[in-house]
Design a protein around this motif. Structure first.
Motif, PDB file in Angstrom:
ATOM      1  N   ALA A 130      -2.209  -4.913   2.424  1.00 48.97           N
ATOM      2  CA  ALA A 130      -2.938  -3.645   2.496  1.00 48.97           C
ATOM      3  C   ALA A 130      -1.975  -2.463   2.578  1.00 48.97           C
ATOM      4  O   ALA A 130      -2.150  -1.451   1.879  1.00 48.97           O
ATOM      5  CB  ALA A 130      -3.871  -3.650   3.702  1.00 48.97           C
ATOM      6  N   GLU A 131      -0.969  -2.561   3.394  1.00 46.32           N
ATOM      7  CA  GLU A 131      -0.014  -1.457   3.549  1.00 46.32           C
ATOM      8  C   GLU A 131       0.724  -1.176   2.244  1.00 46.32           C
ATOM      9  O   GLU A 131       0.972  -0.016   1.892  1.00 46.32           O
ATOM     10  CB  GLU A 131       0.959  -1.786   4.683  1.00 46.32           C
ATOM     11  N   LYS A 132       1.035  -2.215   1.522  1.00 43.79           N
ATOM     12  CA  LYS A 132       1.691  -2.051   0.220  1.00 43.79           C
ATOM     13  C   LYS A 132       0.783  -1.312  -0.759  1.00 43.79           C
ATOM     14  O   LYS A 132       1.218  -0.363  -1.442  1.00 43.79           O
ATOM     15  CB  LYS A 132       2.060  -3.426  -0.324  1.00 43.79           C
ATOM     16  N   LEU A 133      -0.484  -1.712  -0.819  1.00 40.51           N
ATOM     17  CA  LEU A 133      -1.401  -1.107  -1.781  1.00 40.51           C
ATOM     18  C   LEU A 133      -1.857   0.283  -1.339  1.00 40.51           C
ATOM     19  O   LEU A 133      -2.142   1.135  -2.185  1.00 40.51           O
ATOM     20  CB  LEU A 133      -2.609  -2.022  -1.996  1.00 40.51           C
ATOM     21  N   ASN A 134      -1.940   0.512  -0.034  1.00 39.28           N
ATOM     22  CA  ASN A 134      -2.287   1.849   0.448  1.00 39.28           C
ATOM     23  C   ASN A 134      -1.279   2.880  -0.038  1.00 39.28           C
ATOM     24  O   ASN A 134      -1.647   3.972  -0.483  1.00 39.28           O
ATOM     25  CB  ASN A 134      -2.315   1.867   1.972  1.00 39.28           C
TER      26      ASN A 134
END
Length: 411
Positions: A310-314
């Motif tokens: 999630a942090e990567k895609l955010n």
């Protein structure tokens, strides 16, 4: 609504650019946590009461979270999507309903950037910032019962729409409908009206298993007058415009992640407070028992994996939206497929954690006043929004053949 024309020559398709700084991320994490701590004080009582979340909306407004994504030059905080997703995740760890309200608000509000022409955006941004608007919606694509009829110099809106998140407490409602008649016949318009405009009937009929405070009731429109000034723009297949929908799905995934983290943290607290141990155990306490440690370890590891993705895609969302009109269809679909991957694992891990946490907290944790059920009820309700199996198919088709699904408000 009114609009202001400004010079178009140097305006980008969207006003978003760059990435969130560490200072920005940390600042809004503190703000979101303060809001979450306030919500935690009476979250169970509010859920049981099932009232419209007016006080909660005011809390979001006073914290500044509603205007986080509004560009600074138009009176907002000038934040980034990465920061907004983080706020959604933090709130979801305590109150899934208010987290959903905020997530939907962000993408209803930023419809300004995705739908409106560059020269028409300034006035919309200023209005939402100055008014501290919460944006509700009335766009449910599986309930296409609205009729927008051309009439004189404007339109007349009639019909009934279900699942209108935020409509019951929103200052404005964003609506999609296809024009019948006139020069724009057949065009799908995105437009915005005040929630209290004459002819708008808010039914307050949302009474579901979970997500009870999302103000997601039905709305009836009785010959509501719509003018061209209310129109954000035409819903098109321009890649940057359609990037809104993957953003919504990414918001869902962060919400599911936050629910999982909240259930895990609550379960950990209960486990650490449990006295003694199971009668056949050699451990002194439940939390020292390897069986319970294994279960917690498994759930924690899976949640951490979802968080990393999630942090990567955010952060990537800020990169893709920053491409503005240069975003290609290929780039858009590649990113949508990656978000679909996250949607799959966040759904399954979120439900698993909210369910299996009871295995380590025991029968006493099923008492109503413990509130552990709130996580499961919330995530079980919202993960039915659109079938996750179709996301799995999207991922498989794209990985195998590069195939993409038809454009929709789900894809």
């Amino acid at each position: 609504m009114t609009s202001t024309n400004i010079a178009q020559a140097t305006l980008p398709r969207t006003p978003f650019e760059g990435y969130a700084s560490e200072e920005e991320i940390n600042h809004w994490a503190v703000v979101a946590q303060q809001v979450a701590d306030t919500l935690a004080l009476d979250v169970l009582d509010r859920d049981r009461a099932n009232n419209q979340p007016r006080a909660e909306v005011q809390l979001l407004r006073s914290s500044g979270l509603l205007n986080l994504l509004v560009p600074k030059q138009y009176g907002g905080a000038g934040g980034h999507f990465e920061t907004a997703f983080q706020a959604v995740r933090i709130l979801a760890s305590v109150d899934g309903s208010i987290s959903q309200l905020l997530a939907y608000h962000y993408f209803n509000q930023t419809g300004i950037a995705f739908y409106a022409a560059p020269e028409q955006q300034e006035n919309w941004w200023r209005l939402t910032a100055e008014g501290g608007w919460l944006w509700g919606d009335s766009v449910n694509p599986v309930d296409p019962s609205l009729k927008l009829t051309y009439h004189g110099n404007g339109y007349v809106l009639s019909g009934h729409k279900r699942f209108c998140t935020g409509s019951g407490v929103g200052d404005v409602i964003i609506i999609n409908a296809v024009v019948d008649g006139g020069p724009k016949h057949g065009q799908d318009l995105a437009f915005v009206i005040e929630a209290d405009r004459q002819g708008v009937e808010l039914l307050d009929d949302w009474d579901h298993l979970g997500q009870r405070l999302t103000a997601s009731g039905s709305v009836k429109y009785h010959d509501v007058q719509i003018t061209d000034d209310d129109v954000l723009g035409v819903v098109t297949d321009e890649p940057i415009s359609t990037l809104l929908t993957p953003g919504v799905q990414l918001g869902f995934a962060n919400f599911y992640l936050g629910v999982a983290e909240g259930a895990l943290a609550h379960g950990r607290q209960i486990l650490l407070e449990r006295k003694n141990a199971w009668l056949f155990s050699d451990a002194e306490t439940y939390s020292r028992d390897a069986i319970f440690q294994r279960t917690i370890g498994e759930l924690k590891a899976r949640t951490a994996a979802v968080a990393a993705l999630a942090e990567k895609l955010n952060r990537r969302y800020d990169r893709e939206v920053g491409r503005s009109a240069d975003l290609t269809a290929e780039q858009r679909w590649d990113f949508a497929a990656a978000i679909a991957e996250l949607k799959v694992v966040s759904t399954e891990v979120g439900i698993e954690v909210a369910n299996r946490i009871y295995e380590v907290t025991g029968a006493s944790s099923t008492k109503s006043d413990v509130g552990l059920d709130l996580y499961w009820r919330n995530i079980r309700t919202h993960t039915l929004h659109d079938p996750v199996d179709y996301k799995k198919i999207e991922v498989g088709q794209y990985y195998l053949h590069g195939d993409t699904p038809p454009l929709s408000l789900y894809t």
